[in-house]
Design a protein around this motif. Structure first.
Motif, PDB file in Angstrom:
ATOM      1  N   ARG A 135       0.821  -1.205   0.000  1.00 55.34           N
ATOM      2  CA  ARG A 135       0.000   0.000   0.000  1.00 55.34           C
ATOM      3  C   ARG A 135       0.861   1.264   0.000  1.00 55.34           C
ATOM      4  O   ARG A 135       1.835   1.362   0.732  1.00 55.34           O
ATOM      5  CB  ARG A 135      -0.911  -0.015   1.239  1.00 55.34           C
ATOM      6  CG  ARG A 135      -1.933   1.087   1.258  1.00 55.34           C
ATOM      7  CD  ARG A 135      -3.059   0.698   2.188  1.00 55.34           C
ATOM      8  NE  ARG A 135      -3.778   1.870   2.669  1.00 55.34           N
ATOM      9  CZ  ARG A 135      -4.759   1.829   3.555  1.00 55.34           C
ATOM     10  NH1 ARG A 135      -5.140   0.674   4.071  1.00 55.34           N
ATOM     11  NH2 ARG A 135      -5.361   2.922   3.945  1.00 55.34           N
ATOM     12  N   GLY A 136       0.494   2.212  -0.826  1.00 56.55           N
ATOM     13  CA  GLY A 136       1.229   3.479  -0.897  1.00 56.55           C
ATOM     14  C   GLY A 136       2.499   3.405  -1.727  1.00 56.55           C
ATOM     15  O   GLY A 136       3.292   4.354  -1.737  1.00 56.55           O
ATOM     16  N   ILE A 157       5.212   3.886  -4.277  1.00 55.85           N
ATOM     17  CA  ILE A 157       5.510   4.905  -5.290  1.00 55.85           C
ATOM     18  C   ILE A 157       6.454   4.335  -6.338  1.00 55.85           C
ATOM     19  O   ILE A 157       6.235   4.485  -7.521  1.00 55.85           O
ATOM     20  CB  ILE A 157       6.104   6.165  -4.627  1.00 55.85           C
ATOM     21  CG1 ILE A 157       5.021   6.833  -3.767  1.00 55.85           C
ATOM     22  CG2 ILE A 157       6.643   7.132  -5.673  1.00 55.85           C
ATOM     23  CD1 ILE A 157       5.539   7.959  -2.901  1.00 55.85           C
ATOM     24  N   PHE A 180       7.576   4.134  -0.284  1.00 54.89           N
ATOM     25  CA  PHE A 180       6.157   4.018   0.038  1.00 54.89           C
ATOM     26  C   PHE A 180       5.662   5.305   0.681  1.00 54.89           C
ATOM     27  O   PHE A 180       6.327   5.878   1.544  1.00 54.89           O
ATOM     28  CB  PHE A 180       5.921   2.859   1.016  1.00 54.89           C
ATOM     29  CG  PHE A 180       6.317   1.519   0.469  1.00 54.89           C
ATOM     30  CD1 PHE A 180       5.380   0.685  -0.134  1.00 54.89           C
ATOM     31  CD2 PHE A 180       7.637   1.083   0.542  1.00 54.89           C
ATOM     32  CE1 PHE A 180       5.747  -0.557  -0.650  1.00 54.89           C
ATOM     33  CE2 PHE A 180       8.014  -0.161   0.028  1.00 54.89           C
ATOM     34  CZ  PHE A 180       7.072  -0.978  -0.570  1.00 54.89           C
ATOM     35  N   LYS A 181       4.478   5.706   0.269  1.00 52.21           N
ATOM     36  CA  LYS A 181       3.821   6.825   0.940  1.00 52.21           C
ATOM     37  C   LYS A 181       2.944   6.237   2.038  1.00 52.21           C
ATOM     38  O   LYS A 181       2.053   5.421   1.768  1.00 52.21           O
ATOM     39  CB  LYS A 181       2.965   7.607  -0.057  1.00 52.21           C
ATOM     40  CG  LYS A 181       2.240   8.772   0.569  1.00 52.21           C
ATOM     41  CD  LYS A 181       1.512   9.594  -0.488  1.00 52.21           C
ATOM     42  CE  LYS A 181       0.785  10.763   0.163  1.00 52.21           C
ATOM     43  NZ  LYS A 181       0.193  11.637  -0.854  1.00 52.21           N
ATOM     44  N   VAL A 182       3.221   6.640   3.270  1.00 54.41           N
ATOM     45  CA  VAL A 182       2.432   6.126   4.393  1.00 54.41           C
ATOM     46  C   VAL A 182       1.133   6.926   4.489  1.00 54.41           C
ATOM     47  O   VAL A 182       0.045   6.385   4.569  1.00 54.41           O
ATOM     48  CB  VAL A 182       3.236   6.214   5.708  1.00 54.41           C
ATOM     49  CG1 VAL A 182       2.383   5.795   6.904  1.00 54.41           C
ATOM     50  CG2 VAL A 182       4.491   5.338   5.618  1.00 54.41           C
ATOM     51  N   THR A 183       1.304   8.228   4.466  1.00 55.64           N
ATOM     52  CA  THR A 183       0.166   9.147   4.416  1.00 55.64           C
ATOM     53  C   THR A 183       0.726  10.480   3.952  1.00 55.64           C
ATOM     54  O   THR A 183       1.930  10.598   3.693  1.00 55.64           O
ATOM     55  CB  THR A 183      -0.534   9.256   5.795  1.00 55.64           C
ATOM     56  OG1 THR A 183      -1.708  10.050   5.663  1.00 55.64           O
ATOM     57  CG2 THR A 183       0.356   9.883   6.847  1.00 55.64           C
ATOM     58  N   GLU A 184      -0.123  11.494   3.828  1.00 57.72           N
ATOM     59  CA  GLU A 184       0.369  12.813   3.443  1.00 57.72           C
ATOM     60  C   GLU A 184       1.558  13.184   4.331  1.00 57.72           C
ATOM     61  O   GLU A 184       1.466  13.134   5.551  1.00 57.72           O
ATOM     62  CB  GLU A 184      -0.782  13.798   3.684  1.00 57.72           C
ATOM     63  CG  GLU A 184      -1.224  14.693   2.533  1.00 57.72           C
ATOM     64  CD  GLU A 184      -0.958  14.202   1.122  1.00 57.72           C
ATOM     65  OE1 GLU A 184      -0.022  14.749   0.512  1.00 57.72           O
ATOM     66  OE2 GLU A 184      -1.662  13.304   0.626  1.00 57.72           O
ATOM     67  N   TYR A 191       6.660   9.190   4.635  1.00 62.52           N
ATOM     68  CA  TYR A 191       7.137   8.213   3.649  1.00 62.52           C
ATOM     69  C   TYR A 191       8.055   7.205   4.329  1.00 62.52           C
ATOM     70  O   TYR A 191       8.630   7.474   5.376  1.00 62.52           O
ATOM     71  CB  TYR A 191       7.903   8.929   2.523  1.00 62.52           C
ATOM     72  CG  TYR A 191       7.004   9.850   1.719  1.00 62.52           C
ATOM     73  CD1 TYR A 191       6.459   9.432   0.510  1.00 62.52           C
ATOM     74  CD2 TYR A 191       6.674  11.122   2.203  1.00 62.52           C
ATOM     75  CE1 TYR A 191       5.606  10.264  -0.210  1.00 62.52           C
ATOM     76  CE2 TYR A 191       5.824  11.954   1.492  1.00 62.52           C
ATOM     77  CZ  TYR A 191       5.294  11.531   0.291  1.00 62.52           C
ATOM     78  OH  TYR A 191       4.451  12.348  -0.400  1.00 62.52           O
ATOM     79  N   VAL A 220      -2.669   4.606  10.947  1.00 66.04           N
ATOM     80  CA  VAL A 220      -1.661   3.671  10.443  1.00 66.04           C
ATOM     81  C   VAL A 220      -0.563   3.523  11.494  1.00 66.04           C
ATOM     82  O   VAL A 220      -0.199   4.477  12.178  1.00 66.04           O
ATOM     83  CB  VAL A 220      -1.090   4.122   9.068  1.00 66.04           C
ATOM     84  CG1 VAL A 220      -0.532   5.524   9.114  1.00 66.04           C
ATOM     85  CG2 VAL A 220      -0.027   3.146   8.557  1.00 66.04           C
ATOM     86  N   TRP A 261       6.420  -4.222   7.516  1.00 62.87           N
ATOM     87  CA  TRP A 261       5.443  -3.373   6.820  1.00 62.87           C
ATOM     88  C   TRP A 261       4.400  -2.820   7.813  1.00 62.87           C
ATOM     89  O   TRP A 261       4.296  -3.319   8.936  1.00 62.87           O
ATOM     90  CB  TRP A 261       4.754  -4.200   5.719  1.00 62.87           C
ATOM     91  CG  TRP A 261       4.129  -5.464   6.241  1.00 62.87           C
ATOM     92  CD1 TRP A 261       2.834  -5.627   6.630  1.00 62.87           C
ATOM     93  CD2 TRP A 261       4.772  -6.726   6.457  1.00 62.87           C
ATOM     94  NE1 TRP A 261       2.637  -6.930   7.076  1.00 62.87           N
ATOM     95  CE2 TRP A 261       3.812  -7.616   6.973  1.00 62.87           C
ATOM     96  CE3 TRP A 261       6.086  -7.203   6.263  1.00 62.87           C
ATOM     97  CZ2 TRP A 261       4.110  -8.948   7.311  1.00 62.87           C
ATOM     98  CZ3 TRP A 261       6.374  -8.530   6.597  1.00 62.87           C
ATOM     99  CH2 TRP A 261       5.388  -9.372   7.111  1.00 62.87           C
ATOM    100  N   TRP A 298      -2.627  -1.058   8.873  1.00 64.17           N
ATOM    101  CA  TRP A 298      -3.523   0.030   8.471  1.00 64.17           C
ATOM    102  C   TRP A 298      -4.870  -0.093   9.156  1.00 64.17           C
ATOM    103  O   TRP A 298      -5.369  -1.191   9.374  1.00 64.17           O
ATOM    104  CB  TRP A 298      -3.742   0.008   6.954  1.00 64.17           C
ATOM    105  CG  TRP A 298      -2.476   0.076   6.162  1.00 64.17           C
ATOM    106  CD1 TRP A 298      -1.698  -0.984   5.765  1.00 64.17           C
ATOM    107  CD2 TRP A 298      -1.802   1.238   5.680  1.00 64.17           C
ATOM    108  NE1 TRP A 298      -0.591  -0.547   5.071  1.00 64.17           N
ATOM    109  CE2 TRP A 298      -0.636   0.817   4.990  1.00 64.17           C
ATOM    110  CE3 TRP A 298      -2.076   2.613   5.763  1.00 64.17           C
ATOM    111  CZ2 TRP A 298       0.253   1.704   4.388  1.00 64.17           C
ATOM    112  CZ3 TRP A 298      -1.193   3.489   5.152  1.00 64.17           C
ATOM    113  CH2 TRP A 298      -0.040   3.041   4.475  1.00 64.17           C
TER     114      TRP A 298
END
Ligand SMILES: [Zn+2]
Length: 671
Positions: A66-67, A69, A120-124, A127, A351, A358, A361
């Motif tokens: 998930r996330g 990039i 990976f983008k975890v949230t805004e 990373y 999260v 990993w 979520w």
């Protein structure tokens, strides 16, 4: 045999942080007999395990991706002198969904999950780069710059991880580097993320939990050589990658090479719980000492609803006592820290990330995950202590305790890094120590004489082998390994015994759910077949680590190198003066014990040594030697020089390649 050495690097780095900085390339597969197939008995055990796994469970695979990039499945990070610092090459076989008969299927699944590599983008604004080292790097975007948590094991892997991030995100300066804890896979790459000059200029804060430096420097010094050797077993550092060899290390892929660095923290987090605003980002720091590491902290980012559990939680059961050896950890405190995190952040987190494996979520899953992690350590602790209070000893308790189904069936609490039996024995050790209360174990014969007598009583090696082969055919590998190990200790040249022992170790390894237990058994099998790997006695030290080491630690280490026999009857007093740091020490040898007094000089010293700390460091780094520094006038000696030579002759050097699965040579034979 030189080609065997390189794979070591990862652990030379992991364990002997203070001693070893540089490492070499991954080795080609070991010479010698090819590992066996799984036997029918092992196939049966592993297939039964498979039946217990949910085949439709995709949740973790989704969580691991998930996330995403950019994925970097073919990653190879160059290391010094052209050898990889880290590579995923050789793990292509893990693309198969179906576990082979030679790998425990739950471990196989876990090893596949640990292949997730990339940005990976975890949230805004949050990373992670994963799969560039055994550990993760976390990057939080502040108002003006970046807040980086953990700098991986080496500067090469850290630099590569940052480069991947910058490939996709704006090139902004790092304004803070946070070390989550004192283990080297979380700080060794510091100079790949920031520079010492920027820290000195006040452009970057370096934040760490209280006690970080002391713990980072000390954990692997005193017993460092033994830890490094034992870590070869834990991390399978000379095992070839493959279905019959290395598949994983639980926390990630082992074998990190390159340059170790350490930039001392400028800010210590001292309070148990405190919030700091860093570049516009609020971070709640919560200290968790004495659990996974002696100095560690978890972090919560309220603006982003992200919980970073550092290494207090991993995807799987962690170690209460790593097989490399360590001071035993506190399962009770560990459980309480996780319980506290659940209490404080369980309902305000979207999260959960950590510095290995990993993320988890969504609130409900996070709460379920934290509960199960909390209860895993509590259950282990309480049930072990309950049973030891009934009088059972460690080896018995390890056979009695079975995790309750809700925990046993949950992949997030299975022992992929730790090992259940080893963890139970660790709890026992924490409270009662090695001694089980049967007085004979105060006076038990050591391995070789005990093995000789046992084999003799059993009617000789051939009689033992005959029966052991029958038990091997029945799949009774634990006993076969145990009894053939005795044959090897009675006579390490007994080829048939070594081979049968190796076969049994190997099948046990194939059945293990714990990656570290698997690695240990397969490494043991390899050495039973091929003999000792040829290992260097010394690897270049990390300059940052040597320079930061307090003098007390230096003299403590000198003390454990003193050969008590050579020092018999000797009385010696040495004054040390370090002119640049203005430190004075008295070193005192008597009764074969080396002690010291800081901030002091003895009027009756036999000899006085005057030098700079720099010179001492150069000697530790092996850039020069003591005699060469003397000759060059970097060391001034007054008093009785011959006394100094006498003292220098009393120190041992340690070699890494000591035997683990066969008799140790007589003392001094290898000097
Ligand atoms: Zn770690």
């Amino acid at each position: 045999m030189k080609r065997i050495f390189p794979r070591l690097a990862g652990w030379l780095i992991m364990a002997a942080s203070a001693l070893c900085a540089e490492a070499q390339a991954p080795a080609p597969p070991m010479p010698g007999p090819i590992p066996n197939e799984a036997t029918a008995a092992t196939r049966e055990v592993n297939r039964a395990q498979l039946a217990g796994l949910s085949q439709t469970d995709q949740q973790d695979f989704e969580a691991a991706q998930r996330g995403l990039i950019e994925a970097t499945p073919d990653l190879t990070i160059p290391g010094p002198s052209g050898t990889p610092a880290f590579t995923l090459k050789g793990y292509e076989f893990l693309a198969n969904k179906q576990a082979p008969d030679t790998v425990n299927p739950a471990l196989w699944r876990h090893a596949r999950l640990n292949m997730a590599s990339g940005l990976f983008k975890v949230t805004e604004r949050v990373y992670q780069v994963r799969g560039h080292d055994m550990s993760n790097i976390t990057i939080v975007e502040g108002d003006t710059g970046l807040i980086v948590t953990d700098s991986l094991t080496t500067t090469e892997t850290a630099r590569a991880a940052m480069a991947l991030y910058f490939k996709h995100r704006p090139q902004r300066p790092v304004v803070a580097l946070i070390y989550s804890h004192s283990h080297i896979d979380h700080f060794g790459g510091a100079r790949g993320v920031i520079s010492g000059e920027d820290v000195a200029a006040g452009k970057v804060q370096v934040i760490a939990p209280a006690g970080f430096m002391q713990e980072a420097l000390s954990e692997n010094v005193i017993a460092g050589n033994a830890m490094s050797r034992r870590a070869m077993y834990q991390f399978g550092l000379v095992l070839p990658r493959g279905e019959r060899g290395m598949v994983d290390a639980g926390l990630g892929k082992p074998g990190v090479n390159g340059t170790i660095s350490l930039i001392p923290p400028t800010v210590a987090v001292e309070k148990p719980l405190e919030t700091r605003r860093i570049d516009g980002v609020d971070i709640v720091f919560e200290l968790t000492p004495g659990a996974e590491a002696p100095a560690e902290m978890i972090m919560y980012y309220p603006q982003f609803r992200v919980l970073n559990m550092a290494e207090i939680t991993t995807q799987g059961m962690h170690n209460l006592l790593p097989m490399r050896g360590a001071l035993v950890r506190n399962a009770l405190a560990w459980s309480k820290y996780i319980g506290g995190a659940l209490q404080r952040y369980g309902t305000v987190s979207d999260v959960l990330i950590a510095q290995h494996n990993w993320p988890v979520w969504d609130g409900e899953r996070i709460r379920d995950f934290l509960k199960k992690q909390r209860d895993t350590y509590k259950f282990l602790h309480d049930q072990t202590v309950r049973l030891l209070n009934h009088g059972y000893v460690a080896g018995e308790i390890a056979e009695i305790i079975k995790m309750p189904p809700a925990l046993a069936q949950d992949m997030s609490t299975r022992a992929f890094y730790g090992d259940l039996k080893n963890n139970i024995k660790a709890v026992y050790q924490r409270y009662l120590g090695y001694y089980d209360g049967n007085p004979i174990n105060l006076e038990a014969l050591p391995p070789v004489p005990a093995a000789l007598k046992t084999v003799e009583y059993m009617g000789g090696a051939d009689a033992v082998l005959k029966r052991a082969r029958e038990d091997y055919a029945k799949g009774d590998y634990r006993w076969v390994a145990q009894v053939t190990s005795q044959l090897v200790f009675a006579d390490p040249s007994n080829r048939a015994a070594r081979e049968l022992a190796a076969d049994a170790y190997e099948q046990i390894g194939y059945q293990q759910e714990s990656a570290t237990a698997r690695n240990a058994f397969l490494e043991g099998a390899l050495e039973l077949r091929n003999g000792l790997p040829k290992l260097p006695s010394y690897s270049a030290a990390a300059p940052d680590v040597i320079r930061a080491m307090p003098l007390d630690m230096y003299f403590d280490y000198l003390g454990v190198r003193l050969d008590g026999d050579k020092a018999l009857g000797k009385i010696l007093v040495v004054n040390w003066q370090l002119t640049d740091t203005r430190q004075n020490y008295v070193l005192n040898l008597e009764n074969s014990a080396l002690t010291y007094i800081a901030d002091s000089q003895a009027p009756n010293a036999d000899v006085t040594l005057i030098m700079t700390r720099d010179t001492l460091d150069e000697i530790s780094l092996r850039k020069t030697t003591f005699p060469a520094a003397l000759q060059a006038g970097q060391i001034v000696v007054t008093g009785r020089r011959e006394k100094l030579a006498e003292l220098m002759g009393m120190f041992d050097t340690f070699t890494l390649g000591f035997p683990m699965i066969e008799p140790r040579p007589a003392l001094h034979a290898g000097d």
